[in-house]
Design a protein around this motif. Structure first.
Motif, PDB file in Angstrom:
ATOM      1  N   GLU A   1       0.111  14.499   0.740  1.00 46.06           N
ATOM      2  CA  GLU A   1      -0.002  14.083   2.143  1.00 46.06           C
ATOM      3  C   GLU A   1       0.305  15.205   3.125  1.00 46.06           C
ATOM      4  O   GLU A   1      -0.391  15.373   4.108  1.00 46.06           O
ATOM      5  CB  GLU A   1       1.066  13.012   2.440  1.00 46.06           C
ATOM      6  CG  GLU A   1       0.705  11.623   2.235  1.00 46.06           C
ATOM      7  CD  GLU A   1       1.692  10.678   2.903  1.00 46.06           C
ATOM      8  OE1 GLU A   1       1.286   9.990   3.832  1.00 46.06           O
ATOM      9  OE2 GLU A   1       2.875  10.612   2.491  1.00 46.06           O
TER      10      GLU A   1
ATOM     11  N   SER B   1       6.390   8.585   4.736  1.00 45.16           N
ATOM     12  CA  SER B   1       7.517   7.651   4.685  1.00 45.16           C
ATOM     13  C   SER B   1       8.632   8.208   3.792  1.00 45.16           C
ATOM     14  O   SER B   1       8.388   8.654   2.674  1.00 45.16           O
ATOM     15  CB  SER B   1       7.015   6.319   4.130  1.00 45.16           C
ATOM     16  OG  SER B   1       8.041   5.378   4.157  1.00 45.16           O
TER      17      SER B   1
ATOM     18  N   CYS C   1       0.849  -1.207   0.000  1.00 53.03           N
ATOM     19  CA  CYS C   1       0.000   0.000   0.000  1.00 53.03           C
ATOM     20  C   CYS C   1       0.878   1.249   0.000  1.00 53.03           C
ATOM     21  O   CYS C   1       1.993   1.231   0.532  1.00 53.03           O
ATOM     22  CB  CYS C   1      -0.847   0.076   1.273  1.00 53.03           C
ATOM     23  SG  CYS C   1      -1.946  -1.307   1.511  1.00 53.03           S
ATOM     24  N   GLY C   2       0.345   2.318  -0.524  1.00 50.87           N
ATOM     25  CA  GLY C   2       0.968   3.642  -0.406  1.00 50.87           C
ATOM     26  C   GLY C   2       2.386   3.678  -0.959  1.00 50.87           C
ATOM     27  O   GLY C   2       2.674   3.180  -2.053  1.00 50.87           O
ATOM     28  N   THR C   3       3.267   4.272  -0.180  1.00 48.38           N
ATOM     29  CA  THR C   3       4.657   4.417  -0.600  1.00 48.38           C
ATOM     30  C   THR C   3       5.317   3.059  -0.838  1.00 48.38           C
ATOM     31  O   THR C   3       6.111   2.891  -1.776  1.00 48.38           O
ATOM     32  CB  THR C   3       5.410   5.232   0.476  1.00 48.38           C
ATOM     33  OG1 THR C   3       4.972   6.585   0.356  1.00 48.38           O
ATOM     34  CG2 THR C   3       6.906   5.167   0.313  1.00 48.38           C
TER      35      THR C   3
ATOM     36  N   LYS D   1       3.694  12.233  -1.698  1.00 51.44           N
ATOM     37  CA  LYS D   1       4.354  12.953  -0.602  1.00 51.44           C
ATOM     38  C   LYS D   1       3.833  14.377  -0.514  1.00 51.44           C
ATOM     39  O   LYS D   1       3.514  14.866   0.551  1.00 51.44           O
ATOM     40  CB  LYS D   1       5.856  12.936  -0.888  1.00 51.44           C
ATOM     41  CG  LYS D   1       6.785  12.760   0.251  1.00 51.44           C
ATOM     42  CD  LYS D   1       7.087  11.369   0.685  1.00 51.44           C
ATOM     43  CE  LYS D   1       5.906  10.559   1.072  1.00 51.44           C
ATOM     44  NZ  LYS D   1       6.217   9.174   1.356  1.00 51.44           N
TER      45      LYS D   1
ATOM     46  N   THR E   1       0.219  -3.329   8.253  1.00 46.09           N
ATOM     47  CA  THR E   1      -0.865  -2.790   7.429  1.00 46.09           C
ATOM     48  C   THR E   1      -1.893  -3.886   7.152  1.00 46.09           C
ATOM     49  O   THR E   1      -1.553  -4.956   6.627  1.00 46.09           O
ATOM     50  CB  THR E   1      -0.279  -2.211   6.127  1.00 46.09           C
ATOM     51  OG1 THR E   1       0.597  -1.161   6.497  1.00 46.09           O
ATOM     52  CG2 THR E   1      -1.350  -1.682   5.198  1.00 46.09           C
TER      53      THR E   1
ATOM     54  N   VAL F   1       4.832  10.620   9.625  1.00 51.63           N
ATOM     55  CA  VAL F   1       3.794   9.846   8.938  1.00 51.63           C
ATOM     56  C   VAL F   1       4.156   9.653   7.465  1.00 51.63           C
ATOM     57  O   VAL F   1       3.903   8.610   6.865  1.00 51.63           O
ATOM     58  CB  VAL F   1       2.408  10.527   9.113  1.00 51.63           C
ATOM     59  CG1 VAL F   1       1.400   9.988   8.113  1.00 51.63           C
ATOM     60  CG2 VAL F   1       1.902  10.301  10.533  1.00 51.63           C
TER      61      VAL F   1
ATOM     62  N   SER G   1       6.244  -3.636   3.406  1.00 51.02           N
ATOM     63  CA  SER G   1       5.561  -2.812   4.411  1.00 51.02           C
ATOM     64  C   SER G   1       6.565  -2.279   5.411  1.00 51.02           C
ATOM     65  O   SER G   1       7.336  -3.049   5.993  1.00 51.02           O
ATOM     66  CB  SER G   1       4.511  -3.661   5.132  1.00 51.02           C
ATOM     67  OG  SER G   1       3.917  -2.938   6.182  1.00 51.02           O
ATOM     68  N   GLN G   2       6.554  -0.974   5.617  1.00 51.98           N
ATOM     69  CA  GLN G   2       7.419  -0.391   6.636  1.00 51.98           C
ATOM     70  C   GLN G   2       7.033  -0.944   7.992  1.00 51.98           C
ATOM     71  O   GLN G   2       7.850  -1.509   8.696  1.00 51.98           O
ATOM     72  CB  GLN G   2       7.294   1.139   6.580  1.00 51.98           C
ATOM     73  CG  GLN G   2       8.232   1.926   7.483  1.00 51.98           C
ATOM     74  CD  GLN G   2       7.860   1.927   8.948  1.00 51.98           C
ATOM     75  OE1 GLN G   2       8.695   1.604   9.807  1.00 51.98           O
ATOM     76  NE2 GLN G   2       6.623   2.230   9.271  1.00 51.98           N
ATOM     77  N   SER G   3       5.769  -0.769   8.356  1.00 52.70           N
ATOM     78  CA  SER G   3       5.316  -1.149   9.703  1.00 52.70           C
ATOM     79  C   SER G   3       5.212  -2.659   9.865  1.00 52.70           C
ATOM     80  O   SER G   3       5.379  -3.190  10.961  1.00 52.70           O
ATOM     81  CB  SER G   3       3.940  -0.540   9.978  1.00 52.70           C
ATOM     82  OG  SER G   3       2.997  -1.055   9.053  1.00 52.70           O
TER      83      SER G   3
HETATM   84  O1  M6R Z   1       3.635   0.437   6.941  1.00 50.76           O
HETATM   85  P1  M6R Z   1       3.369   0.320   5.470  1.00 50.76           P
HETATM   86  O2  M6R Z   1       4.598   0.448   4.655  1.00 50.76           O
HETATM   87  O3  M6R Z   1       2.633  -0.955   5.120  1.00 50.76           O
HETATM   88  O4  M6R Z   1       2.424   1.525   5.123  1.00 50.76           O
HETATM   89  C1  M6R Z   1       1.882   1.672   3.845  1.00 50.76           C
HETATM   90  C2  M6R Z   1       1.280   3.033   3.666  1.00 50.76           C
HETATM   91  O5  M6R Z   1       0.245   3.240   4.607  1.00 50.76           O
HETATM   92  C3  M6R Z   1       2.300   4.155   3.790  1.00 50.76           C
HETATM   93  O6  M6R Z   1       3.373   4.012   2.909  1.00 50.76           O
HETATM   94  C4  M6R Z   1       1.643   5.524   3.539  1.00 50.76           C
HETATM   95  O7  M6R Z   1       1.243   5.630   2.197  1.00 50.76           O
HETATM   96  C5  M6R Z   1       2.591   6.647   3.939  1.00 50.76           C
HETATM   97  N1  M6R Z   1       1.888   7.643   4.683  1.00 50.76           N
HETATM   98  C6  M6R Z   1       3.270   7.300   2.753  1.00 50.76           C
HETATM   99  O8  M6R Z   1       4.065   8.364   3.099  1.00 50.76           O
END
Ligand code: M6R
Length: 364
Positions: free
Chosen positions: A243, A155, A55-57, A240, A107, A153, A102-104
């Motif tokens: 956001e 990334s 998702c997202g970035t 970016k 998700t 927030v 996924s960073q976190s």
């Molecule tokens: O933790 P994740 O990488 O799974 O998160 C995915 C997106 O929610 C996250 O990249 C979001 O788009 C950021 N706010 C982008 O800057």
């Protein structure tokens, strides 16, 4: 601790040379010009297809990696947004490797997509920043990105570390599949090891980008254009910007300009053109000229050669160092992030905690 910076985002942007060096140290150890993966690693020789979901970035990191896996490793890749993938219930043919970024690592949609692929894909890989996360734990092999905690927030450092690890993985795939000679591999290794220095010199453009951002902050809409590897980066730059500055921004593949978005161009429309002097430069410049001919305000991000060759009539030009073509998304992420950051600061928005957004989207 913001380490002397005004915002976590600024700190995290500035940390990139350092955290990328850490990722490189793990995946491309100096003793050998080969990619080293943790644990049992993965052998790409029998793999016929790679499916990447995020998702997202993190999704834009996957779109970038598609270009690498296809061009360098000749491996067919499908990329999807997790919330679409999971409900479409796509068939997963044999010899498919599924990769989740996924960073976190928490998700909700990405985790659900991963669970959908369990028992269907040959192997589940993940690229994560949090090694204890659900996505890491539920994969067969988790590849950490070594970005350290990301608080903002938006990334930033996680994105460039994801790209670094994905590039290493694509190179591993290329070697396993016989598409990269040892000489070519060591050329890549040398170029990648040079990235921390290259990123540091990109960060030196901070002031030039801040000045450009002052002007961008007055716009209502901004368009981002890029070709090839610069297309996913254009998508990331637009995300970016919207956001954290709340300016409406959209990205297009430069070649799509004529198919609709060119109708938007007028003297009030800043257009960010991401275009290193690479193999697609001439094509990209011809699209840029179409924007200039309609009085669009072009913010050109290129290298010295590119600016010398095509930068005469642009609104402003940001100069990046030269890198091996495949590495350009990692480098050009820096000006995209700084542009969003300084635009948000100029507008006075809450950079680290933008309205309506959460750092980790654990509900769908
Ligand atoms: O933790 P994740 O990488 O799974 O998160 C995915 C997106 O929610 C996250 O990249 C979001 O788009 C950021 N706010 C982008 O800057």
């Amino acid at each position: 601790d913001k380490g002397g910076h005004k915002h976590f985002m600024a700190k995290e942007i500035a940390e990139q040379p350092h955290v990328i060096a850490e990722a490189i140290r793990h995946y491309l150890p100096v003793e050998e010009d080969a990619v080293r993966l943790p644990g049992e690693g993965v052998d790409f020789s029998g793999v016929e297809r790679l499916t990447m979901v995020a998702c997202g970035t993190a999704y834009y990191a996957c779109v970038t990696a598609k270009y690498w896996f296809e061009q360098i490793a000749r491996l067919p890749v499908e990329v999807d947004i997790a919330s679409e993938f999971r409900y479409r219930e796509p068939p997963i043919p044999g010899k498919t490797l599924a990769l989740f970024v996924s960073q976190s690592g928490e998700t909700a949609d990405t985790l659900a997509a991963l669970r959908y692929c369990q028992e269907k894909a040959d192997k589940i890989l993940s690229v994560v920043n949090v090694p204890e996360s659900s996505i890491a734990r539920e994969s067969d092999l988790a590849l950490p990105i070594f970005a350290g905690p990301e608080i903002g927030v938006a990334s930033t450092k996680a994105f460039t570390c994801q790209l670094t690890v994905l590039l290493a993985l694509a190179l591993k795939a290329a070697c396993d599949r016989g598409h990269l000679s040892p000489e070519e591999m060591s050329e890549y290794a040398t170029a990648i090891r040079g990235l921390p220095n290259v990123l540091s010199s990109a960060l030196e453009q901070n002031e030039a980008i801040r000045l450009a951002a002052q002007k961008v902050s007055e716009a209502r809409d901004v368009l981002f254009l890029g070709r090839g590897l610069m297309f996913p980066l254009a998508l990331e730059g637009a995300l970016k910007l919207k956001e954290i500055s709340y300016i409406h921004a959209e990205a297009y593949a430069s070649g799509e300009l004529k198919h609709g978005p060119i109708a938007l161009i007028d003297k009030n429309m800043p257009v960010v053109v991401l275009t290193p002097r690479d193999s697609l430069f001439d094509k990209s410049v011809s699209n840029m000229q179409e924007v200039l001919a309609r009085k669009g305000k072009v913010l050109m991000i290129s290298d010295q050669d590119g600016i010398d060759e095509a930068g005469d009539d642009v609104w402003c030009a940001i100069r990046m160092p030269r890198v091996k073509e495949a590495l350009s998304p990692i480098l050009y992420a820096i000006p995209a992030q700084l542009l969003a950051y300084h635009t948000a600061v100029a507008k006075g928005t809450d950079v680290d905690q933008p309205r309506n957004l959460a750092k980790s989207v654990t509900v769908e």
